[in-house]
Design an enzyme around this catalytic site. Sequence first.
Site, PDB file in Angstrom:
ATOM      1  N   GLY A   1      28.610   0.207 -25.282  1.00 31.86           N
ATOM      2  CA  GLY A   1      30.138   0.790 -25.277  1.00 31.86           C
ATOM      3  C   GLY A   1      29.968   2.101 -26.188  1.00 31.86           C
ATOM      4  O   GLY A   1      28.966   2.463 -26.731  1.00 31.86           O
TER       5      GLY A   1
ATOM      6  N   HIS B   1      41.564  -4.620 -37.985  1.00 31.96           N
ATOM      7  CA  HIS B   1      40.443  -3.717 -38.640  1.00 31.96           C
ATOM      8  C   HIS B   1      39.718  -4.156 -39.744  1.00 31.96           C
ATOM      9  O   HIS B   1      38.701  -3.951 -40.135  1.00 31.96           O
ATOM     10  CB  HIS B   1      41.109  -2.292 -38.475  1.00 31.96           C
ATOM     11  CG  HIS B   1      40.364  -1.249 -38.446  1.00 31.96           C
ATOM     12  ND1 HIS B   1      40.511  -0.069 -37.694  1.00 31.96           N
ATOM     13  CD2 HIS B   1      39.072  -0.982 -38.848  1.00 31.96           C
ATOM     14  CE1 HIS B   1      39.575   0.859 -37.648  1.00 31.96           C
ATOM     15  NE2 HIS B   1      38.531   0.238 -38.158  1.00 31.96           N
TER      16      HIS B   1
ATOM     17  N   ASP C   1      35.275   1.952 -27.292  1.00 35.50           N
ATOM     18  CA  ASP C   1      36.017   1.439 -28.648  1.00 35.50           C
ATOM     19  C   ASP C   1      36.680   2.418 -29.135  1.00 35.50           C
ATOM     20  O   ASP C   1      36.212   3.495 -29.443  1.00 35.50           O
ATOM     21  CB  ASP C   1      34.552   0.629 -29.271  1.00 35.50           C
ATOM     22  CG  ASP C   1      35.342  -0.006 -30.585  1.00 35.50           C
ATOM     23  OD1 ASP C   1      35.651  -1.163 -30.430  1.00 35.50           O
ATOM     24  OD2 ASP C   1      35.494   0.980 -31.719  1.00 35.50           O
TER      25      ASP C   1
ATOM     26  N   LYS D   1      42.266  -1.437 -32.502  1.00 36.44           N
ATOM     27  CA  LYS D   1      42.455  -2.258 -33.624  1.00 36.44           C
ATOM     28  C   LYS D   1      43.883  -2.082 -34.458  1.00 36.44           C
ATOM     29  O   LYS D   1      44.201  -0.997 -34.361  1.00 36.44           O
ATOM     30  CB  LYS D   1      41.130  -1.873 -34.479  1.00 36.44           C
ATOM     31  CG  LYS D   1      39.739  -1.957 -33.775  1.00 36.44           C
ATOM     32  CD  LYS D   1      38.520  -1.260 -34.807  1.00 36.44           C
ATOM     33  CE  LYS D   1      37.398  -1.323 -34.144  1.00 36.44           C
ATOM     34  NZ  LYS D   1      37.410   0.021 -33.225  1.00 36.44           N
TER      35      LYS D   1
END
Length: 322
Positions: free
Chosen positions: A20, A119, A52, A86
């Site tokens: 990614g 996170h 991401d 996140k």
Amino acid sequence: MSAGAPLTVPMPGKPYPTVGLGTFTIFEKTGGAEEVYNAVKVAIAEGYRHVDCAFVYGNEKAVGDAIKAKIADGTITRNDIYITTKLWDTHHNPDHVEESLKKSLRDLQTEYVDLYLIHWPFAFKDGDELFPKDADGNVIFADHDYVDVWKAMEKLVGAGLTKAIGISNFSKKQIERVLEVATVKPSNIQIEIHPYFLNEKLVAFCKQNGMTVTAYAPLANPSRTWKNAEEPIIFDEQVLKDISSAKGKSIAQVVLRFHLQRGIVVIPKSITPARIKENFQLYDFELSESEMQQIAGLDRNMRFYKEGIAASHKYYGFHDEF
């Protein structure tokens, strides 16, 4: 495609691409959204189907704009692209978790994300100030238990706001606490992994418990702003230069391939089109067992992402062995 490096791995919702585009620190180094927007567009054009990002990176809007543009031009559909974001530390109040994701969804311009991660296991003071500080300049902590945060995360799956949920930067003990209460188990963990920090024990534990493992900073991020002069740089390692030369591949490609053959998902970051393209060209060669062992020999148990501002928080996990 070579053996040992599948294009995707199973995850709830849909398959999880093993390469990614990472977007951490792009803003920090460039100061604008255009670089993120362009990087994501280039990545999708080159074949990436996994992006991401995170609330704290401040780039979800740029990521969403780029994905929207590539959907509009017919390159992809929403179902083709895997989006991870996140939950930030200041939104750990269980009553605030859903609204935090909905804010991310608005910026990403999508009805759901494919993967939503906690996170960090520790919480900062509730609110929208990312790093709330006291008069002495210390970050103000909050006492929300990450187990309660996890229970709030589970509700997001039932609501259809995310297809899968996971964690990032948790230790083995912290994961065990989550697993004890989870009705939806973590599908993924995102942790620091690179040749100087193989994180082998935690990787093995997570795989044994059914989690896919994603490596952030897979190239050890030599351009990180907090790097000490004496810390090593993978691009200077002779063993990597030798393998790179033998394979006719870049050092970055060799290292990323190393992670893939360990069964780890990688999210290398770049804003340079040539490097974005290069970092995706990992499936047409294979490292031998000897080469894998040589690269593994670089391991120094050297963690670069310590988040020291939270070291005194009771849920700081890096005091644990792994």
